[in-house]
Enzyme design. Structure first.
Site, mmCIF file in Angstrom:
data_model
loop_
_atom_site.group_PDB
_atom_site.id
_atom_site.type_symbol
_atom_site.label_atom_id
_atom_site.label_comp_id
_atom_site.label_asym_id
_atom_site.label_seq_id
_atom_site.Cartn_x
_atom_site.Cartn_y
_atom_site.Cartn_z
ATOM 1 N N ASN A 9 0.866 -1.184 0.000
ATOM 2 C CA ASN A 9 0.000 0.000 0.000
ATOM 3 C C ASN A 9 0.903 1.234 0.000
ATOM 4 O OD1 ASN A 9 -1.761 2.086 0.566
ATOM 5 N ND2 ASN A 9 -2.143 1.454 2.693
ATOM 6 N N TRP A 10 1.006 1.868 -1.161
ATOM 7 C CA TRP A 10 1.928 3.008 -1.274
ATOM 8 C C TRP A 10 1.384 4.264 -0.613
ATOM 9 C CZ3 TRP A 10 3.735 2.883 -7.135
ATOM 10 C CH2 TRP A 10 4.404 1.676 -7.374
ATOM 11 N N LYS A 11 0.136 4.251 -0.195
ATOM 12 C CA LYS A 11 -0.482 5.454 0.386
ATOM 13 C C LYS A 11 -0.269 6.638 -0.578
ATOM 14 C CE LYS A 11 0.214 3.376 4.844
ATOM 15 N NZ LYS A 11 0.165 3.538 6.277
ATOM 16 N N HIS A 96 -9.469 0.975 5.030
ATOM 17 C CA HIS A 96 -8.134 1.154 5.625
ATOM 18 C C HIS A 96 -8.234 2.108 6.814
ATOM 19 C CE1 HIS A 96 -4.033 2.563 6.177
ATOM 20 N NE2 HIS A 96 -3.692 1.380 5.711
ATOM 21 N N GLU A 98 -6.595 4.572 7.737
ATOM 22 C CA GLU A 98 -6.499 6.008 7.427
ATOM 23 C C GLU A 98 -7.801 6.529 6.812
ATOM 24 O OE1 GLU A 98 -2.768 5.610 5.364
ATOM 25 O OE2 GLU A 98 -1.939 4.989 7.289
ATOM 26 N N GLU A 168 -5.154 -5.098 10.643
ATOM 27 C CA GLU A 168 -4.140 -4.058 10.837
ATOM 28 C C GLU A 168 -4.431 -3.305 12.130
ATOM 29 O OE1 GLU A 168 -2.180 -2.776 6.905
ATOM 30 O OE2 GLU A 168 -4.017 -1.639 7.102
ATOM 31 N N GLY A 174 2.518 2.330 10.781
ATOM 32 C CA GLY A 174 3.453 3.441 10.634
ATOM 33 C C GLY A 174 4.164 3.824 11.918
ATOM 34 N N SER A 211 3.541 -1.986 10.347
ATOM 35 C CA SER A 211 4.988 -1.999 10.561
ATOM 36 C C SER A 211 5.667 -3.310 10.146
ATOM 37 C CB SER A 211 5.317 -1.634 12.011
ATOM 38 O OG SER A 211 4.929 -0.284 12.270
ATOM 39 N N GLY A 232 2.884 -0.857 4.253
ATOM 40 C CA GLY A 232 2.885 0.540 3.837
ATOM 41 C C GLY A 232 4.308 1.010 3.589
ATOM 42 N N GLY A 233 4.895 1.639 4.618
ATOM 43 C CA GLY A 233 6.207 2.281 4.494
ATOM 44 C C GLY A 233 7.272 1.433 3.802
HETATM 45 P P1 PGA Z 1 2.883 0.454 7.602
HETATM 46 O O1 PGA Z 1 1.409 0.626 7.002
HETATM 47 O O2 PGA Z 1 3.460 -0.806 6.983
HETATM 48 O O3 PGA Z 1 3.626 1.691 7.146
HETATM 49 O O4 PGA Z 1 2.760 0.328 9.062
HETATM 50 C C1 PGA Z 1 0.568 -0.473 6.807
HETATM 51 C C2 PGA Z 1 -0.728 -0.029 6.178
HETATM 52 O O5 PGA Z 1 -1.166 1.094 6.451
HETATM 53 O O6 PGA Z 1 -1.340 -0.773 5.393
#
Ligand code: PGA
Length: 250
Positions: A9-11, A96, A98, A168, A174, A211, A232-233
């Site tokens: 997930n590149w956000k 998600h 966010e 999640e 994050g 994470s 994500g990251g």
């Molecule tokens: P993260 O994000 O790996 O940066 O913790 C995961 C996500 O939001 O899907």
């Protein structure tokens, strides 16, 4: 055995030019393996570029980070399921954390999105997870089950075979703090049991997210209950993404 799914997930990172560069770098050492798939979730503006770049490659898929449930109309800034499908998406993230916590998406809206994604022929990746205070109060299972029940209330019959769930925990996203493999596996077990009671196949893919990085992915996917990861990251840098997607292959 269920395929392992590595979902990146590149956000809000990587417009079309950077997306193309990342995929080209990834492909320079990519080989397909029978036991895994790699899914990319770029920002909407980069979806077509990613789809083009991975065309013809076995084991790679592109997906949307978000969709709106209406087909078309006066919904400024939104993309419908048919539009992201036209841009090459096979899957779509729904709910998600966010979307829920930054943009205020409700369980009801999440349910409408799941229904629209299924109706449009894509696979939803429904994201669920508890806040830190909910975990500390011992409410993890209750929160996750409430989110599942709300989002999946309208799912029937064969559609269950197309559902993917991502667990999640919000406190792990994050933050550098990840759930222990055993804690994640316990929640996955609860999710699997509940979904199976509603009609899901017992091997429905359940991903862990929060994470995930090269240093912890191995112990996470070693758990029988964890069918892959949503990252994500560590998915927006080609070296760490390559290391994650190749876990266990050496
Ligand atoms: P993260 O994000 O790996 O940066 O913790 C995961 C996500 O939001 O899907």
């Amino acid at each position: 055995m269920t395929d392992l799914i590595f979902a990146g997930n590149w956000k809000m990172h990587h417009g079309p030019t950077a997306a193309r560069a990342l995929i080209d770098a990834f492909l320079s050492s990519y080989e397909p393996y029978d036991d895994r798939e790699v899914w990319f979730f770029p920002p909407a503006v980069s979806l077509t570029e990613v789809t083009r770049a991975i065309r013809g490659q076995t084991g790679l898929r592109s997906g949307a980070q978000n969709v709106y449930w209406e087909e078309k109309g006066a919904f400024t800034g939104e993309s419908s399921v048919s539009m992201v499908r036209d841009a090459g998406a096979h899957v779509a993230l729904v709910g998600h954390s966010e979307r829920r916590h930054v943009f205020g998406e409700t369980d009801t809206q999440t349910a409408k999105k799941v229904a629209a994604v299924l109706e449009g022929g894509l696979r939803p990746v429904l994201c669920v997870g508890e806040l830190l205070e909910e975990r500390e109060a011992g409410h993890t299972e209750a929160v996750v089950l409430r989110q599942l029940a709300a989002a999946l209330a309208g799912v029937t019959g064969n559609s269950w075979g197309r559902i993917v769930v991502a667990y999640e925990p919000v406190w792990a996203i994050g933050t550098g703090k990840h759930a222990t493999p055993a804690d994640a596996a316990a929640v996955h077990h609860t999710i699997r049991d509940w979904c199976a009671q509603q009609g899901a196949p017992s091997r429905m893919p359940i991903l862990y997210g929060g994470s995930v990085k090269p240093a912890n992915v191995e112990e996470l996917v070693a758990e029988e209950e964890i069918d892959g990861v949503l990252v994500g990251g560590a998915s927006i840098d080609v070296e760490s993404w390559r290391a994650i997607t190749k876990v266990g292959l050496d």
